[in-house]
Design a protein around this motif. Structure first.
Motif, PDB file in Angstrom:
ATOM      1  N   ILE A  10     -20.978  82.311  84.384  1.00 38.09           N
ATOM      2  CA  ILE A  10     -19.295  82.117  84.359  1.00 38.09           C
ATOM      3  C   ILE A  10     -18.236  83.039  85.346  1.00 38.09           C
ATOM      4  N   THR A  11     -19.016  83.934  85.611  1.00 42.18           N
ATOM      5  CA  THR A  11     -18.381  84.970  86.517  1.00 42.18           C
ATOM      6  C   THR A  11     -18.453  84.607  88.104  1.00 42.18           C
ATOM      7  N   GLY A  32     -12.939  80.107  84.205  1.00 45.93           N
ATOM      8  CA  GLY A  32     -12.989  80.745  82.913  1.00 45.93           C
ATOM      9  C   GLY A  32     -12.624  80.276  81.603  1.00 45.93           C
ATOM     10  N   LEU A  33     -11.110  79.737  81.833  1.00 41.85           N
ATOM     11  CA  LEU A  33     -10.539  79.167  80.794  1.00 41.85           C
ATOM     12  C   LEU A  33     -11.273  77.776  80.425  1.00 41.85           C
ATOM     13  N   GLN A  34     -11.531  76.941  81.323  1.00 42.10           N
ATOM     14  CA  GLN A  34     -11.930  75.583  81.374  1.00 42.10           C
ATOM     15  C   GLN A  34     -13.378  75.703  80.649  1.00 42.10           C
ATOM     16  N   TYR A  35     -14.261  76.487  81.161  1.00 41.00           N
ATOM     17  CA  TYR A  35     -15.631  76.740  80.627  1.00 41.00           C
ATOM     18  C   TYR A  35     -15.633  77.028  79.049  1.00 41.00           C
ATOM     19  N   SER A  36     -14.686  77.572  78.503  1.00 39.89           N
ATOM     20  CA  SER A  36     -14.869  78.183  77.229  1.00 39.89           C
ATOM     21  C   SER A  36     -14.000  77.272  76.300  1.00 39.89           C
ATOM     22  N   THR A  37     -13.459  76.012  76.955  1.00 42.49           N
ATOM     23  CA  THR A  37     -12.876  75.062  76.069  1.00 42.49           C
ATOM     24  C   THR A  37     -13.985  74.183  75.208  1.00 42.49           C
ATOM     25  N   LYS A  38     -13.496  73.540  74.570  1.00 42.88           N
ATOM     26  CA  LYS A  38     -14.360  72.515  73.525  1.00 42.88           C
ATOM     27  C   LYS A  38     -15.270  71.730  74.541  1.00 42.88           C
ATOM     28  N   ILE A  39     -14.390  71.101  75.496  1.00 38.84           N
ATOM     29  CA  ILE A  39     -15.177  70.149  76.734  1.00 38.84           C
ATOM     30  C   ILE A  39     -15.880  70.886  77.467  1.00 38.84           C
ATOM     31  N   GLY A  40     -15.763  72.218  77.798  1.00 41.32           N
ATOM     32  CA  GLY A  40     -16.658  73.086  78.266  1.00 41.32           C
ATOM     33  C   GLY A  40     -16.756  72.474  79.828  1.00 41.32           C
ATOM     34  N   ARG A  41     -18.370  72.827  80.212  1.00 40.29           N
ATOM     35  CA  ARG A  41     -18.580  72.438  81.523  1.00 40.29           C
ATOM     36  C   ARG A  41     -18.878  70.950  81.902  1.00 40.29           C
ATOM     37  N   SER A  42     -18.795  70.203  80.779  1.00 36.17           N
ATOM     38  CA  SER A  42     -18.788  68.596  81.054  1.00 36.17           C
ATOM     39  C   SER A  42     -17.721  68.195  81.793  1.00 36.17           C
TER      40      SER A  42
END
Lengths: 418, 387
Positions: free
Chosen positions: B385-386, B224-234
């Motif tokens: 994301i969930t 959840g945290l990682q996907y919402s960062t600037k880098i996101g899913r990449s």
């Protein structure tokens, strides 16, 4: 009770465990399939045993002799017509390379030849049985093995002290005629290795893998899922650990049962042992390269039952081992690999001791050595010098690990969950 | 780049490193140690090795006709020495043996001779006289060389040769490659077992180290945290890159360690010999021993990197540690079997091995993990994301 059931269900119905069980069963079927070329021979041997009885005595030898001579005469009649030659024995017939058997004779005749040569093999060997058996010398074998493994000093003394027992058992087998029984000959069909090495070892290793996976999974379930704060503060609380422990035990034993029952059922339906269930395992025909008599007067059925029981005990023992590891390592991935390392370390423990030390001999008194050598369980061997090798090993390690599990259970009641 | 480094720090966690060390020590002791400390293994392996060394030192890496003549002269000298030994030995005198030839005739005679057998066993095993071990080996080598046109390549192939195999054998014999001096027994045999053990050891170590790569984040609820960062899913690809880079580092490290240990086997002198030697087997390609070793290392890299990518994929789809182990276990068994049977160059390039088969195996090994990761990447970009 309900909690226990749910814990067990969690373990057994986990898709990975189910899938692995199916793969392992498939692998066992494959093992049976690739070795199934001996199954017709075994049927013939059963027939032979049915005709003459499995016990070898003068009367039976006489009967065998007359039948064999009659068969050989018939064979010679056939060969006389076909290739105008007669033979002293089937051996001589098969070593004659002047014609090609499948082309010269009919299917029926060839079958008769095969039957005769089987009869010949068993008649000749039974006839010379006493000599052959007396040519075994447990002391000579022991000295030879000690030379190969370079055992000297106190360790060699310890083994030599047991020679009386070796000889006593040897004479016992000689006197009560345990060795005078028909059985599929190991030099040709190797059924003992097939059943107790190939099959049993894969059964044991497979269920060992599942044991470690299941135990690590069940014991560390709450830590893996991050639900431990919740579950261990519920009314059931830390007693849940015991539930998990029982669940792991029951699940492992059930998986072993499934593997064992299915594989052995298929094994015995493919390979016929109909006439041999009550033949003593120390029968001369069952002697292989690394064993020739058992410490106990066991029939084949007893021996199989004892091996199955020992297999269960070992799996329970390894469950206890994993439980202890899982108590201190809260990550099932690390539990699995730590277990592998521990298994390896126990396996090579003898490298630490000089081969003259008694500890070197005791180094093989481990469940790891037991599980890897299922085909010589309960057999008389020099390096595992006592008749109670299996019992001592299992008992000693059970005491150690039961105490360890008790300590773990106690310590878990008050440990820090973070 | 910083993310990749941070991810790699997670992979090289101290606890994991500790277990990595234990696993490697155990694997080394169980499977590799023997081929290093006990080389050449007994006799006549030692004698073959010594003769091989002597030949390379004297004749270079190829044996031409003149050198063969010289080699025969050496054999005659050895036999003379054996004659002298026999003449000066009491035990031979007792049996009335005066020359090596007489001894051989008697030892190989039709009737079993108790005394000769006892004498042989004393000479060969108790005293271990080099001469008596070496002469038969030298004779074998000369025989192999003299009959190279008739026998080379045929003796160990069952059934009929295909045209291609026939052509390849002829090519080696005609071009003179076959004159190479390379005692495949014991040098090649030793390399075969040790390269397999090394590949398996590295495979296990690498899988152990990188398999938890994704599941660790899943367990800690990091997605959840990682996907919402600037880098996101990449981030997914960054983690894959970190995993592959770590795998590469581990393989390189272990290859250097284990092949470094292997180099203590004193096989340096044969490195420039061609492996298609009259003393050995037939392969599809002309490699020197050094090239063969390098190819083996390359193939080891390919096999393990492919398996690493697969392990990373498995890690990304599993929800608990047990499933990772459960899925990787059968895959490991398959790769293990391939390495033992056909995947490494010594088996893969052997004359009876179809090169299509090897090409197919390696294509599968390259395509499947990449396809799996690609599928996961695509799915990852649109997944809820969930989930």
């Amino acid at each position: 009770m309900r909690i226990l059931l749910y814990e067990i269900r969690k373990a057994i119905l986990s898709p990975v465990i189910l899938a692995l069980t199916v793969i392992f069963l498939g692998f066992n079927f494959f093992l049976i399939y690739v070795n199934s070329n001996i199954k017709d021979d075994l049927l013939s041997i059963n027939q032979l045993a049915h005709t003459y009885g499995t016990e070898i005595n003068d009367e039976m030898l006489q009967e065998m002799k007359s039948n064999y001579e009659a068969s050989l005469a018939q064979v010679n009649d056939i060969t006389k017509k076909a290739v105008s030659k007669t033979y002293e024995s089937m051996d001589a017939f098969y070593s004659d390379r002047s014609f090609y058997v499948p082309e010269t004779f009919s299917e029926e005749e060839i079958q008769f030849f095969n039957y005769t040569s089987l009869l010949e093999f068993y008649y000749f060997n039974s006839f010379h049985l006493e000599e052959s058996y007396l040519s075994f010398d447990p002391i000579k074998i022991a000295e030879y093995e000690m030379k190969i493994y370079g055992i000297s000093g106190p360790a060699a003394e310890l083994i030599r002290n047991q020679y009386d027992n070796f000889v006593e058992r040897f004479n016992e087998v000689k006197d009560n005629n345990e060795y005078k029984h028909l059985f599929p000959a190991q030099s040709i069909w190797d059924t003992h290795v097939l059943l107790f090495k190939t099959m049993f070892k894969s059964l044991l290793i497979e269920s060992l893998i599942l044991t470690v996976l299941i135990t690590a999974y069940v014991m560390n379930f709450e830590f893996d899922r991050g639900t431990y704060l919740l579950t261990y503060s519920s009314k059931r609380g830390r007693r849940l650990w015991l539930d998990k422990f029982y669940a792991a035990l029951i699940a492992n034993v059930s998986i072993l049962s499934i593997l064992m029952v299915v594989s052995l059922t298929v094994y015995f339906s493919v390979f016929s042992y109909k006439e041999f269930w009550h033949v003593p395992i120390s029968s001369y025909f069952n002697a292989g390269k690394e064993w020739f008599m058992s410490w106990w007067n066991l029939s084949f059925f007893d021996y199989l039952a004892a091996a199955v029981i020992l297999a269960y005990l070992l799996i329970i023992l390894f469950t206890l081992m994993t439980v202890v590891l899982a108590r201190w390592i809260r990550n099932s991935y690390l539990v699995f690999f730590t277990f592998l390392c521990l298994f390896g370390v126990i396996f090579i423990n003898q490298a630490v001791f000089p081969s003259s030390s008694i500890l070197f001999l005791l180094g093989s008194f481990t469940p790891v050595h037991l599980i890897l050598n299922s085909f010589v369980w309960f057999m008389q061997r020099a390096l595992t010098f006592t008749a109670y090798y299996e019992s001592i090993t299992v008992l000693a390690w059970f005491v150690i690990f039961l105490l360890a599990v008790l300590y773990c259970a106690n310590s878990f009641r008050k440990c820090d969950l973070k | 780049m910083r993310i990749i480094i941070e991810e790699m720090k997670k992979i090289f966690h101290p606890v994991m490193l500790l277990l990595f060390l234990v696993i490697n020590l155990l694997m080394y002791y169980l499977f590799i140690d023997f081929d290093i400390t006990v080389f050449p293994n007994g006799r006549p392996a030692t004698d073959m090795y010594n003769i091989g060394v002597e030949m390379v030192e004297k004749y270079g890496h190829e044996l031409d006709e003149n050198e063969l003549k010289d080699f025969k002269i050496v054999l005659q000298q050895e036999i003379k020495k054996a004659d002298q030994y026999i003449q000066s030995d009491q035990e031979f005198a007792k049996l009335g043996i005066t020359s090596y030839q007489e001894y051989i005739d008697m030892a190989n005679g039709e009737q079993r001779n108790e005394e000769i057998e006892q004498l042989s066993s004393r000479i060969f095993f108790d005293k271990g006289v080099d001469l008596f071990w070496e002469i038969p080996q030298r004779e074998n080598i000369i025989e192999d060389m003299e009959f190279v046109h008739e026998r080379y390549g045929y003796s160990y192939i069952e059934g009929k040769l295909t045209d291609k195999q026939e052509k390849r054998i002829q090519e080696i014999v005609q071009s003179g490659t076959v004159d190479a001096i390379f005692p495949s027994y014991p040098v090649e045999y030793n390399f075969q077992t040790i390269s397999q053990s090394i590949a398996i050891t590295i495979l296990l170590s690498v899988i152990f180290m990188i398999s938890p790569i994704f599941i660790r984040d899943y367990k800690n609820n990091m997605f959840g945290l990682q996907y919402s960062t600037k880098i996101g899913r990449s981030l997914f690809m960054k983690k894959v890159a970190a995993g592959m880079l770590s795998a590469f580092i581990i393989i390189t490290f272990l290859v250097i360690v284990y092949y470094g240990l292997y180099s203590t086997n004193n096989i340096g002198i044969f490195l420039d010999s061609n492996i298609n030697s009259f003393m050995g087997s037939v392969y599809w390609y002309d490699f020197t021993f050094l090239q063969l070793i390098l190819m083996t290392i390359l193939f080891t890299y390919m096999i393990i990197l492919s398996m690493s990518l697969l392990a990373i994929f498995v890690s990304s789809i599993c929800k608990n540690y047990i499933s990772i182990i459960g899925i990787l276990l059968p895959l490991f068994a398959i790769v293990y079997w391939q390495v033992k049977k056909r995947a490494l160059p010594l088996e893969a390039f052997f004359i009876t091995r179809s090169q299509w088969e090897i090409g197919f195996i390696y294509s599968v090994m390259i395509i499947i993990p990449i396809a799996a990761i690609h599928w996961k990447l695509k799915k990852n970009q649109s997944t809820d994301i969930t989930e």
